[in-house]
Design a protein around this motif. Structure first.
Motif, PDB file in Angstrom:
ATOM      1  N   SER A  33      16.129  68.492  62.741  1.00  0.00           N
ATOM      2  CA  SER A  33      16.304  68.452  64.167  1.00  0.00           C
ATOM      3  C   SER A  33      15.686  68.940  65.597  1.00  0.00           C
ATOM      4  CB  SER A  33      16.902  67.417  64.702  1.00  0.00           C
ATOM      5  OG  SER A  33      17.640  66.598  64.101  1.00  0.00           O
ATOM      6  N   PRO A  34      14.311  70.165  65.426  1.00  0.00           N
ATOM      7  CA  PRO A  34      14.081  71.241  66.309  1.00  0.00           C
ATOM      8  C   PRO A  34      13.704  70.644  66.813  1.00  0.00           C
ATOM      9  CG  PRO A  34      12.913  71.356  64.466  1.00  0.00           C
ATOM     10  CD  PRO A  34      13.846  69.967  64.084  1.00  0.00           C
ATOM     11  N   LYS A  35      13.097  71.432  68.527  1.00  0.00           N
ATOM     12  CA  LYS A  35      11.842  70.912  69.108  1.00  0.00           C
ATOM     13  C   LYS A  35      10.322  70.634  68.930  1.00  0.00           C
ATOM     14  CE  LYS A  35      14.046  73.543  73.405  1.00  0.00           C
ATOM     15  NZ  LYS A  35      14.004  74.156  74.583  1.00  0.00           N
ATOM     16  N   VAL A  36       9.673  70.722  68.921  1.00  0.00           N
ATOM     17  CA  VAL A  36       8.386  69.087  68.363  1.00  0.00           C
ATOM     18  C   VAL A  36       7.522  69.542  69.842  1.00  0.00           C
ATOM     19  CG1 VAL A  36       9.789  68.586  65.844  1.00  0.00           C
ATOM     20  CG2 VAL A  36       9.644  67.384  67.978  1.00  0.00           C
ATOM     21  N   ILE A  71       2.041  63.449  65.161  1.00  0.00           N
ATOM     22  CA  ILE A  71       1.755  64.208  64.315  1.00  0.00           C
ATOM     23  C   ILE A  71       3.218  64.734  65.204  1.00  0.00           C
ATOM     24  CG2 ILE A  71       1.659  66.697  63.718  1.00  0.00           C
ATOM     25  CD1 ILE A  71      -1.434  66.167  63.941  1.00  0.00           C
ATOM     26  N   ILE A  72       4.185  64.568  64.173  1.00  0.00           N
ATOM     27  CA  ILE A  72       5.615  65.609  64.557  1.00  0.00           C
ATOM     28  C   ILE A  72       6.032  66.706  63.612  1.00  0.00           C
ATOM     29  CG2 ILE A  72       8.468  65.501  65.212  1.00  0.00           C
ATOM     30  CD1 ILE A  72       5.539  62.194  64.112  1.00  0.00           C
ATOM     31  N   GLN A  73       5.372  67.871  64.371  1.00  0.00           N
ATOM     32  CA  GLN A  73       5.241  69.250  64.076  1.00  0.00           C
ATOM     33  C   GLN A  73       6.520  70.262  65.320  1.00  0.00           C
ATOM     34  OE1 GLN A  73       1.746  70.795  64.530  1.00  0.00           O
ATOM     35  NE2 GLN A  73       1.971  72.425  62.623  1.00  0.00           N
ATOM     36  N   GLU A  74       6.841  71.162  64.509  1.00  0.00           N
ATOM     37  CA  GLU A  74       7.910  72.504  65.094  1.00  0.00           C
ATOM     38  C   GLU A  74       7.125  72.887  66.283  1.00  0.00           C
ATOM     39  OE1 GLU A  74      11.967  75.249  64.119  1.00  0.00           O
ATOM     40  OE2 GLU A  74      10.581  74.774  62.616  1.00  0.00           O
ATOM     41  N   MET A  75       8.005  73.050  67.306  1.00  0.00           N
ATOM     42  CA  MET A  75       7.161  74.090  68.412  1.00  0.00           C
ATOM     43  C   MET A  75       7.311  75.438  67.559  1.00  0.00           C
ATOM     44  SD  MET A  75       5.713  72.355  70.948  1.00  0.00           S
ATOM     45  CE  MET A  75       5.850  74.013  72.022  1.00  0.00           C
ATOM     46  N   ALA A  76       6.204  75.994  67.383  1.00  0.00           N
ATOM     47  CA  ALA A  76       5.956  77.830  66.311  1.00  0.00           C
ATOM     48  C   ALA A  76       6.550  78.522  68.124  1.00  0.00           C
ATOM     49  CB  ALA A  76       4.270  77.544  66.560  1.00  0.00           C
TER      50      ALA A  76
END
Length: 299
Positions: free
Chosen positions: A99-102, A169-174
């Motif tokens: 459940s990170p920022k995405v 796309i649901i992708q963790e913020m780099a």
């Protein structure tokens, strides 16, 4: 799962399922690049929830009529109820990520193609956190497929409305101390002996959208040696980020970082059969992260 696919499960053959951006991320994972973890809600989710959505008969050259029709569709999409099955699959995948920022990003089936990039036609939403916000952002991405400019651009490119659907796309913020874009062939000169790197501090969305002027490097192929550096112009009397303590005096990347990034991007170009690429990236915690790759359609 019926509606969700992990990025590492996607290949270029899945274009009709995951859209151009989604399959290209899968190919970046396959190529061994460092890609933030994530998943795709496939076009089947779009089709399940938006079966009745279509553009009424309207002359797309009549911009006022087009805007009115498209805006009604967008409002309808943002108010649609997601099915229980889709909601469960999305939230299960999101929770497994921690459940990170995405970043919640649109991936259309007629996007990032050799003959038409559609870059910037659909929306992305950054730093999204909490389950309700992720679900809301998905619907906003779906709605962006029907933005007036997106509908108009598709018409110009000869795509019918039935030909285009949208994955999300649901992708963790780099990490994003620095972000930017690499063109593996200089798009201004089409010179095959050099590539271009644009970079700025922080998240790269403003740069990608053309809202800021970045630091720029021309680098030599194949070793990434710097041929020319053009710093971003200073604004007013504010301190320039080029002089911030702890950062190199010549822009937001060192010459060694430019070399490393160039070599990574040339590996990506090779993976995509030597087709020149427009590549989005970020840098943080001592590493480069690859966020997207698409063909340079102007060459």
């Amino acid at each position: 799962m019926k509606y969700v696919r992990l990025l590492e499960e996607l290949r270029k053959e899945d274009l009709s399922l995951a859209g151009g951006k989604g399959v290209n991320l899968g190919e970046l994972v396959l190529a061994g690049m460092k890609v933030p973890q994530g998943f795709v809600l496939t076009v089947e989710g779009y089709r399940r929830c938006l079966k009745s959505i279509h553009l009424p008969e309207v002359n797309v050259q009549d911009l006022s009529a087009l805007k009115n029709a498209a805006t009604k569709i967008q409002m309808e999409i943002e108010n649609v109820d997601l099915s229980d099955e889709i909601t469960l699959e999305v939230l299960e995948a999101y929770r497994k990520m921690g459940s990170p920022k995405v970043a919640v990003r649109s991936s259309a089936t007629a996007e990032d193609l050799l003959r038409a990039s559609f870059a910037g036609q659909q929306e992305s939403y950054l730093n999204i956190q909490e389950e309700s916000a992720v679900l809301k952002a998905i619907k906003k991405c779906w709605a962006s497929l029907w933005a007036p400019r997106a509908v108009y651009y598709r018409s110009l490119q000869g795509f019918g409305e039935s030909e285009v659907t949208l994955a999300v796309i649901i992708q963790e913020m780099a990490p994003h101390e620095v972000s930017g874009v690499v063109f593996t062939v200089n798009p201004l000169s089409n010179d095959p002996s050099e590539l271009m790197i644009n970079a700025a501090y922080g998240v790269g969305e403003a740069l990608v959208q053309g809202e800021i002027i970045p630091d720029q490097w021309l680098a030599r192929r194949p070793d990434g040696a710097v041929l020319k550096f053009t710093p971003a112009p200073k604004k007013g009397l504010s301190p320039s980020p080029l002089t911030r303590p702890g950062y190199p005096a010549r822009g937001c990347l060192t010459s060694q970082q430019v070399r490393e990034l160039a070599c990574l991007c040339l590996r990506i170009e090779k993976h995509f059969d030597g087709v020149p690429q427009d590549i989005e990236w970020s840098y943080g915690l001592g590493e480069f992260y690859l966020l997207q790759s698409r063909p340079i359609t102007t060459i």
